[in-house]
Design an enzyme around this catalytic site. Structure first.
Site, PDB file in Angstrom:
ATOM      1  N   GLN A  15      74.147  37.849 -83.026  1.00  0.00           N
ATOM      2  CA  GLN A  15      74.296  36.508 -82.463  1.00  0.00           C
ATOM      3  C   GLN A  15      72.997  35.714 -82.572  1.00  0.00           C
ATOM      4  OE1 GLN A  15      74.500  35.275 -78.155  1.00  0.00           O
ATOM      5  NE2 GLN A  15      76.654  34.922 -78.653  1.00  0.00           N
ATOM      6  N   CYS A  56      75.666  30.250 -73.667  1.00  0.00           N
ATOM      7  CA  CYS A  56      74.674  30.690 -72.675  1.00  0.00           C
ATOM      8  C   CYS A  56      74.311  29.551 -71.735  1.00  0.00           C
ATOM      9  CB  CYS A  56      73.423  31.211 -73.374  1.00  0.00           C
ATOM     10  SG  CYS A  56      72.146  31.769 -72.216  1.00  0.00           S
ATOM     11  N   ASN A  62      87.718  35.065 -72.412  1.00  0.00           N
ATOM     12  CA  ASN A  62      86.633  35.783 -71.766  1.00  0.00           C
ATOM     13  C   ASN A  62      86.406  35.240 -70.359  1.00  0.00           C
ATOM     14  OD1 ASN A  62      83.155  35.447 -71.717  1.00  0.00           O
ATOM     15  ND2 ASN A  62      84.108  37.455 -71.606  1.00  0.00           N
ATOM     16  N   GLY A  63      86.121  36.171 -69.438  1.00  0.00           N
ATOM     17  CA  GLY A  63      85.814  35.792 -68.070  1.00  0.00           C
ATOM     18  C   GLY A  63      86.647  36.545 -67.059  1.00  0.00           C
ATOM     19  N   MET A 118      75.522  39.882 -74.278  1.00  0.00           N
ATOM     20  CA  MET A 118      74.831  39.554 -73.031  1.00  0.00           C
ATOM     21  C   MET A 118      73.353  39.863 -73.186  1.00  0.00           C
ATOM     22  SD  MET A 118      77.519  41.061 -70.193  1.00  0.00           S
ATOM     23  CE  MET A 118      77.885  42.547 -71.160  1.00  0.00           C
ATOM     24  N   GLY A 141      82.608  41.102 -70.691  1.00  0.00           N
ATOM     25  CA  GLY A 141      81.168  41.014 -70.500  1.00  0.00           C
ATOM     26  C   GLY A 141      80.739  41.840 -69.307  1.00  0.00           C
ATOM     27  N   ARG A 142      80.554  41.166 -68.177  1.00  0.00           N
ATOM     28  CA  ARG A 142      80.048  41.852 -66.988  1.00  0.00           C
ATOM     29  C   ARG A 142      80.951  42.976 -66.515  1.00  0.00           C
ATOM     30  NH1 ARG A 142      79.552  37.244 -62.887  1.00  0.00           N
ATOM     31  NH2 ARG A 142      81.379  36.559 -64.056  1.00  0.00           N
TER      32      ARG A 142
END
Length: 333
Positions: A77, A111, A212-213, A24, A236-237
């Site tokens: 990345q 992204c 992911n998510g 991120m 992630g978040r």
């Protein structure tokens, strides 16, 4: 009890059971990576680095690579839309030009930020599966012995669900692991993810796939694995202000009791060390600007969280954090 505790092969690397820390921008800096690895992340990935900037000799971009990933395998990345510059950046990184230790390279195909997609990079590659495959091949061919992974979305929009085709082209190019965020670029981060589209991508390739998510708990991680058939998950978040999530997911995958949430003392002690280490790494002036967001995450779920987040946003010096923590303690009594 149900178990999902399988190791995952990332080329020659073996990832331990658990959740990966998803890359991120502005978040997965050195301090965040080391912290999450300490709490059980199976691997960590840097903030995205511009391939073109590296080829132009930019001095700031290599700093995003430095610092490693703590106790977990660490990936760098790269982002870009030109196979040539992506290949050159991969060759320079793999060749040791920047003297940065790492374990694998990752390609950003997910992204959604306009400043990234505007140049054709990030999730804009999903509009051109052939180009996405060429970018993947260029990186793989120039990565030397380093394995290469890619992070992508399910498509550009619901009329352009190219995830399956892009995944196949990545696999054909030599990509050894995919992380799939279950939204289109158009959807950004809302509404909920499309689990069925992740499942289609997983079924279409032979390489490991991480889903992911919306992974915010051990239970949601297990539910996502059941729904998609994926080999693992990336967080992630959900890890923002909650590095303990990695240990909870690792336990759940092994069929072990899920550890209890941190105590207030543990939460504030971790917050303080997190920001202190950022200051040590970047200097107080730069670190405290970024720390405002990081500190605000740790206030989630606390009594008076809204006012505490406002206080976090006005921090200038490290000593300001101690005043925020003192006020947070008082509000919980």
């Amino acid at each position: 009890m149900e178990k999902f505790a399988n190791t995952i092969q990332l080329g020659s690397l073996t990832l331990a059971p658990g959740a990966a820390l998803a890359p991120m921008a502005g978040v997965t800096d050195t301090t965040m990576r080391i912290l999450c690895a300490h709490h059980g992340a199976s691997c960590t990935v840097s903030e995205m680095v511009s391939a073109k900037a590296l080829t132009f000799g930019d001095k700031k971009s290599p700093r995003l690579m430095a610092g490693g990933g703590g106790d977990a395998p660490y990936g760098i990345q790269l982002f870009g839309a030109e196979p040539q510059s992506m290949g050159e950046a991969a060759a320079m990184t793999a060749g040791g030009k920047y003297h940065v230790p790492f374990d694998f390279l990752d390609i950003n195909m997910g992204c959604p930020a306009p400043k990234i997609t505007g140049s054709g990079a990030g999730s804009a590659l999903l509009k051109d599966p052939k180009l996405a495959g060429q970018v993947a091949r260029a990186v793989v061919q120039n990565a030397g012995s380093y394995p290469v992974s890619a992070k992508m979305r399910i498509g550009w929009d619901m009329d352009t669900l190219t995830g399956v085709e892009v995944a196949k082209r990545c696999e054909d190019a030599g990509i050894v692991l995919l992380t799939v965020h279950g939204r289109t670029r158009q959807e950004m981060y809302n509404p909920g993810i499309h689990e069925e589209e992740i499942a289609k991508i997983k079924a279409a390739v032979r390489i490991p796939v991480l889903a992911n998510g919306d992974v915010t708990s051990a239970e949601s991680a297990l539910a996502l694995l059941r729904a998609t058939g994926c080999d693992g998950v990336a967080v992630g978040r959900g890890a923002m202000g909650n590095p303990w999530l990695f240990g909870q997911i690792r336990a759940a995958l092994s069929g072990q009791p899920i550890p209890q949430p941190p105590t207030l003392n543990q939460r504030f002690a971790t917050l303080r060390k997190h920001i202190y280490d950022m200051c040590e790494d970047k200097g107080e002036r730069v670190a405290m600007q970024q720390a405002r967001t990081h500190a605000a995450w740790y206030m989630h779920g606390l009594r008076g969280a809204a006012s505490l987040r406002r206080e976090c946003c006005s921090m200038v010096h490290f000593t300001d954090l101690d005043r925020v923590i003192e006020h947070a303690w008082a509000l919980q009594e």
